[in-house]
Write a protein that holds these residues in place. Structure first.
Motif, short mmCIF file in Angstrom:
data_model
loop_
_atom_site.label_atom_id
_atom_site.label_comp_id
_atom_site.label_asym_id
_atom_site.label_seq_id
_atom_site.Cartn_x
_atom_site.Cartn_y
_atom_site.Cartn_z
N ALA A 33 0.59 -1.26 0.04
CA ALA A 33 0.03 0.16 0.07
C ALA A 33 0.95 1.05 0.21
O ALA A 33 0.74 2.19 -0.74
CB ALA A 33 -0.93 -0.03 1.26
N LEU A 34 1.85 0.92 0.92
CA LEU A 34 2.72 2.34 0.93
C LEU A 34 3.48 2.64 -0.45
O LEU A 34 3.70 3.96 -0.91
CB LEU A 34 3.85 2.21 2.11
N LEU A 35 3.90 1.37 -0.80
CA LEU A 35 4.74 1.76 -2.35
C LEU A 35 3.68 2.23 -3.31
O LEU A 35 4.26 3.11 -4.21
CB LEU A 35 5.43 0.13 -2.50
N PHE A 36 2.58 1.70 -3.54
CA PHE A 36 1.87 2.04 -4.62
C PHE A 36 1.44 3.46 -4.39
O PHE A 36 1.31 4.38 -5.28
CB PHE A 36 0.56 1.11 -4.88
N CYS A 37 1.05 3.82 -3.23
CA CYS A 37 0.55 5.33 -2.97
C CYS A 37 1.77 6.05 -3.27
O CYS A 37 1.42 7.13 -3.96
CB CYS A 37 0.32 5.39 -1.43
N LEU A 38 2.96 5.93 -2.68
CA LEU A 38 4.12 6.68 -2.93
C LEU A 38 4.73 6.91 -4.09
O LEU A 38 4.68 8.24 -4.74
CB LEU A 38 5.34 6.27 -2.07
N ILE A 39 4.58 5.65 -5.30
CA ILE A 39 5.05 6.01 -6.43
C ILE A 39 3.99 6.51 -7.28
O ILE A 39 4.27 7.33 -8.10
CB ILE A 39 5.19 4.37 -7.11
N THR A 40 2.65 6.55 -7.14
CA THR A 40 1.55 7.15 -7.83
C THR A 40 1.59 8.61 -7.37
O THR A 40 1.51 9.38 -8.45
CB THR A 40 0.03 6.31 -7.57
N ILE A 41 1.50 9.24 -6.03
CA ILE A 41 1.44 10.35 -5.75
C ILE A 41 2.70 11.16 -6.40
O ILE A 41 2.60 12.28 -6.92
CB ILE A 41 1.27 10.48 -4.37
#
Length: 73
Positions: A33-41
């Motif tokens: 969740a943290l990785l997807f959120c960080l990369i996308t944002i």
């Protein structure tokens, strides 16, 4: 636990559609969740550079697909 295509995965995929990584968080996968959120944002925040925005869009789509296809072993 939940199987691929279950109602939980559909809800997780919908959650990831509205906020990247939220579906993984619903499934209890905090690191994903943290990785997807960080990369996308970060990708979306750098929209003027085009390439990071494309990477952000791909990461967002990937988070939706990943949440929908997740199978707990």
């Amino acid at each position: 636990m939940s199987q691929q295509g279950s109602a939980g995965n559909v809800i997780a995929a919908i959650a990831s559609f509205f906020f990247p990584g939220l579906g993984q968080l619903v499934q209890g996968r905090i690191m994903a969740a943290l990785l997807f959120c960080l990369i996308t944002i970060v990708g979306y925040a750098m929209w003027w550079l085009v390439v990071p925005a494309i990477i952000g869009g791909i990461a967002h789509l990937w988070s939706i697909i990943d949440a929908a296809r997740y199978r707990a072993d």
